[in-house]
Design a protein around this motif. Structure first.
Motif, PDB file in Angstrom:
ATOM      1  N   ALA A 172       9.554 -20.300  10.214  1.00 54.46           N
ATOM      2  CA  ALA A 172       9.935 -20.033   8.711  1.00 54.46           C
ATOM      3  C   ALA A 172      11.158 -20.859   8.739  1.00 54.46           C
ATOM      4  O   ALA A 172      11.885 -21.371   9.695  1.00 54.46           O
ATOM      5  CB  ALA A 172      10.588 -18.734   8.714  1.00 54.46           C
ATOM      6  N   LEU A 173      11.316 -21.831   7.473  1.00 56.69           N
ATOM      7  CA  LEU A 173      12.446 -22.539   7.387  1.00 56.69           C
ATOM      8  C   LEU A 173      12.846 -22.332   6.149  1.00 56.69           C
ATOM      9  O   LEU A 173      12.538 -22.549   4.876  1.00 56.69           O
ATOM     10  CB  LEU A 173      11.827 -24.060   7.384  1.00 56.69           C
ATOM     11  CG  LEU A 173      12.860 -25.200   7.144  1.00 56.69           C
ATOM     12  CD1 LEU A 173      14.000 -25.233   8.422  1.00 56.69           C
ATOM     13  CD2 LEU A 173      12.385 -26.617   7.173  1.00 56.69           C
ATOM     14  N   LEU A 174      14.359 -21.933   5.962  1.00 60.47           N
ATOM     15  CA  LEU A 174      15.007 -21.420   4.925  1.00 60.47           C
ATOM     16  C   LEU A 174      15.634 -22.861   4.133  1.00 60.47           C
ATOM     17  O   LEU A 174      16.429 -23.639   5.208  1.00 60.47           O
ATOM     18  CB  LEU A 174      15.977 -20.469   4.901  1.00 60.47           C
ATOM     19  CG  LEU A 174      15.536 -19.200   5.656  1.00 60.47           C
ATOM     20  CD1 LEU A 174      16.340 -18.066   5.897  1.00 60.47           C
ATOM     21  CD2 LEU A 174      14.521 -18.610   4.470  1.00 60.47           C
ATOM     22  N   PRO A 175      15.576 -22.960   2.915  1.00 59.29           N
ATOM     23  CA  PRO A 175      16.121 -24.501   2.488  1.00 59.29           C
ATOM     24  C   PRO A 175      17.936 -24.362   2.576  1.00 59.29           C
ATOM     25  O   PRO A 175      18.297 -25.400   2.950  1.00 59.29           O
ATOM     26  CB  PRO A 175      15.923 -24.149   1.023  1.00 59.29           C
ATOM     27  CG  PRO A 175      14.702 -23.420   0.972  1.00 59.29           C
ATOM     28  CD  PRO A 175      14.651 -22.389   1.967  1.00 59.29           C
ATOM     29  N   ALA A 176      18.296 -23.150   2.546  1.00 56.83           N
ATOM     30  CA  ALA A 176      19.906 -23.052   2.755  1.00 56.83           C
ATOM     31  C   ALA A 176      20.391 -23.506   4.169  1.00 56.83           C
ATOM     32  O   ALA A 176      21.101 -24.281   4.325  1.00 56.83           O
ATOM     33  CB  ALA A 176      20.274 -21.502   2.766  1.00 56.83           C
ATOM     34  N   LYS A 177      19.338 -22.914   5.066  1.00 57.04           N
ATOM     35  CA  LYS A 177      19.619 -23.488   6.570  1.00 57.04           C
ATOM     36  C   LYS A 177      19.543 -24.884   6.654  1.00 57.04           C
ATOM     37  O   LYS A 177      20.333 -25.608   7.525  1.00 57.04           O
ATOM     38  CB  LYS A 177      18.933 -22.730   7.554  1.00 57.04           C
ATOM     39  CG  LYS A 177      19.118 -21.274   7.528  1.00 57.04           C
ATOM     40  CD  LYS A 177      18.207 -20.828   8.844  1.00 57.04           C
ATOM     41  CE  LYS A 177      18.839 -19.276   8.926  1.00 57.04           C
ATOM     42  NZ  LYS A 177      17.887 -18.487  10.131  1.00 57.04           N
ATOM     43  N   ALA A 178      18.552 -25.496   5.928  1.00 58.34           N
ATOM     44  CA  ALA A 178      18.220 -27.162   6.070  1.00 58.34           C
ATOM     45  C   ALA A 178      19.482 -27.732   5.435  1.00 58.34           C
ATOM     46  O   ALA A 178      20.087 -28.730   6.112  1.00 58.34           O
ATOM     47  CB  ALA A 178      17.225 -27.460   5.282  1.00 58.34           C
ATOM     48  N   PHE A 179      20.087 -27.204   4.449  1.00 57.31           N
ATOM     49  CA  PHE A 179      21.294 -28.011   3.683  1.00 57.31           C
ATOM     50  C   PHE A 179      22.505 -27.800   4.771  1.00 57.31           C
ATOM     51  O   PHE A 179      23.267 -28.706   4.808  1.00 57.31           O
ATOM     52  CB  PHE A 179      21.520 -27.168   2.357  1.00 57.31           C
ATOM     53  CG  PHE A 179      20.806 -27.568   1.180  1.00 57.31           C
ATOM     54  CD1 PHE A 179      20.572 -29.272   0.896  1.00 57.31           C
ATOM     55  CD2 PHE A 179      19.769 -26.945   0.574  1.00 57.31           C
ATOM     56  CE1 PHE A 179      19.818 -29.415   0.159  1.00 57.31           C
ATOM     57  CE2 PHE A 179      18.852 -27.358  -0.493  1.00 57.31           C
ATOM     58  CZ  PHE A 179      18.884 -28.770  -0.591  1.00 57.31           C
ATOM     59  N   ALA A 180      22.700 -26.759   5.065  1.00 56.25           N
ATOM     60  CA  ALA A 180      23.783 -26.254   6.244  1.00 56.25           C
ATOM     61  C   ALA A 180      23.530 -27.327   7.342  1.00 56.25           C
ATOM     62  O   ALA A 180      24.852 -27.685   7.839  1.00 56.25           O
ATOM     63  CB  ALA A 180      23.593 -24.750   6.727  1.00 56.25           C
ATOM     64  N   ALA A 181      22.406 -27.479   7.843  1.00 57.82           N
ATOM     65  CA  ALA A 181      22.337 -28.577   9.057  1.00 57.82           C
ATOM     66  C   ALA A 181      22.656 -29.978   8.621  1.00 57.82           C
ATOM     67  O   ALA A 181      23.395 -30.582   9.309  1.00 57.82           O
ATOM     68  CB  ALA A 181      20.713 -28.326   9.548  1.00 57.82           C
ATOM     69  N   LEU A 182      22.268 -30.164   7.581  1.00 54.52           N
ATOM     70  CA  LEU A 182      22.721 -31.796   6.996  1.00 54.52           C
ATOM     71  C   LEU A 182      24.215 -31.657   6.775  1.00 54.52           C
ATOM     72  O   LEU A 182      24.851 -32.783   7.138  1.00 54.52           O
ATOM     73  CB  LEU A 182      21.916 -31.820   5.585  1.00 54.52           C
ATOM     74  CG  LEU A 182      20.664 -32.155   5.692  1.00 54.52           C
ATOM     75  CD1 LEU A 182      20.108 -32.153   4.190  1.00 54.52           C
ATOM     76  CD2 LEU A 182      20.277 -33.431   6.606  1.00 54.52           C
ATOM     77  N   THR A 183      24.878 -30.702   6.385  1.00 54.44           N
ATOM     78  CA  THR A 183      26.403 -30.695   6.169  1.00 54.44           C
ATOM     79  C   THR A 183      26.903 -30.654   7.530  1.00 54.44           C
ATOM     80  O   THR A 183      27.964 -31.504   7.803  1.00 54.44           O
ATOM     81  CB  THR A 183      26.563 -29.444   5.418  1.00 54.44           C
ATOM     82  OG1 THR A 183      26.241 -29.077   4.117  1.00 54.44           O
ATOM     83  CG2 THR A 183      28.259 -29.129   5.426  1.00 54.44           C
ATOM     84  N   LEU A 184      26.268 -29.947   8.481  1.00 54.80           N
ATOM     85  CA  LEU A 184      26.889 -29.903   9.821  1.00 54.80           C
ATOM     86  C   LEU A 184      26.758 -31.375  10.443  1.00 54.80           C
ATOM     87  O   LEU A 184      27.668 -31.794  11.345  1.00 54.80           O
ATOM     88  CB  LEU A 184      26.217 -28.945  10.813  1.00 54.80           C
ATOM     89  CG  LEU A 184      26.577 -27.414  10.485  1.00 54.80           C
ATOM     90  CD1 LEU A 184      25.854 -26.559  11.165  1.00 54.80           C
ATOM     91  CD2 LEU A 184      28.144 -27.328  10.590  1.00 54.80           C
ATOM     92  N   VAL A 185      25.411 -32.015  10.399  1.00 58.53           N
ATOM     93  CA  VAL A 185      25.342 -33.500  10.745  1.00 58.53           C
ATOM     94  C   VAL A 185      26.649 -34.271  10.074  1.00 58.53           C
ATOM     95  O   VAL A 185      27.187 -34.989  11.021  1.00 58.53           O
ATOM     96  CB  VAL A 185      24.101 -33.991  10.293  1.00 58.53           C
ATOM     97  CG1 VAL A 185      24.199 -35.312  10.593  1.00 58.53           C
ATOM     98  CG2 VAL A 185      23.049 -33.121  11.211  1.00 58.53           C
ATOM     99  N   GLY A 186      26.915 -34.218   8.904  1.00 59.61           N
ATOM    100  CA  GLY A 186      28.162 -34.870   8.304  1.00 59.61           C
ATOM    101  C   GLY A 186      29.355 -34.604   8.863  1.00 59.61           C
ATOM    102  O   GLY A 186      30.204 -35.582   9.351  1.00 59.61           O
ATOM    103  N   ILE A 187      29.698 -33.199   9.210  1.00 56.79           N
ATOM    104  CA  ILE A 187      30.893 -32.779   9.683  1.00 56.79           C
ATOM    105  C   ILE A 187      30.731 -33.502  11.470  1.00 56.79           C
ATOM    106  O   ILE A 187      31.964 -33.848  11.771  1.00 56.79           O
ATOM    107  CB  ILE A 187      30.892 -31.522   9.669  1.00 56.79           C
ATOM    108  CG1 ILE A 187      31.093 -30.908   8.219  1.00 56.79           C
ATOM    109  CG2 ILE A 187      32.095 -31.033  10.620  1.00 56.79           C
ATOM    110  CD1 ILE A 187      31.025 -29.450   8.100  1.00 56.79           C
TER     111      ILE A 187
END
Length: 201
Positions: free
Chosen positions: A149-164
């Protein structure tokens, strides 16, 4: 003799004056140099016009006494000034001061070493945060591989964490560079102070 040598020598021989009076005199000579330089004179020409800084200091001191044996912790006396302290007396003075210098270094390091260690720990925390942020998509992929399962919210959070994580990585680089320079400078200063005592013992 250059301006800096003249000012240094004059300031040394005026050390018996009260600070305010000494500061006022030094400002007068600084202004004299500035005026002369603006009018196209060289520092050497201005020094020749002013005369011997030792004699100028003696005139300014009048009947007040100047220190006969200025103490130089490191290196040689300023150019144009002789060290009037006999070698034996100088060694005695340094030996008397050495315990105070070592004690001062010891207590200063009791404060500075933990402070430097905390700075290195903070830099390490930044580095670990950067790594965690950058590899967060890998953790998301592992979760997807095991749970399907892949939740969109987690994907966005991961992208944010990559930027941080990228931001923290850049910050970490500058932090490590600054802390490394600070640590090296502090260590070199400790060595200079310790060697200054040992050389003169």
């Amino acid at each position: 003799m250059t301006k800096s040598e003249f000012i240094s020598l004059l300031s040394t021989h005026l050390s018996a004056l009260p600070p305010e009076e000494r500061h006022e005199l030094m400002e007068d000579y600084e202004a004299h140099f500035a005026f002369g330089l603006q009018n196209g004179k060289t520092e050497e020409e201005i020094v020749r016009e002013l005369g011997d800084p030792v004699e100028l200091a003696q005139e300014a001191l009048g009947n007040r006494s100047a220190p006969q044996h200025p103490l130089y912790w490191f290196g040689e006396p300023p150019q144009g000034q002789t060290d009037a302290i006999p070698t034996g007396d100088r060694g005695t003075r340094y030996r008397k001061a050495a315990p105070a210098v070592y004690a001062g270094l010891f207590f200063l390091n009791l404060v500075m070493m933990p402070l430097l260690a905390s700075l290195w720990a903070a830099a390490l925390a930044l580095a670990l945060g950067a790594v965690g942020g950058i590899v967060s998509p890998a953790a998301l992929l592992l979760e997807y591989a095991f749970n399907g399962a892949l939740l969109p919210a987690k994907a966005f959070a991961a992208l944010t964490l990559v930027g941080i994580g990228i931001f923290l990585a850049i910050s970490t680089r500058h932090a490590y560079s600054g802390i490394l320079k600070l640590s090296a400078s502090y260590w070199a200063w400790n060595v200079r102070v310790a060697k200054g005592v040992k050389i003169n013992e």
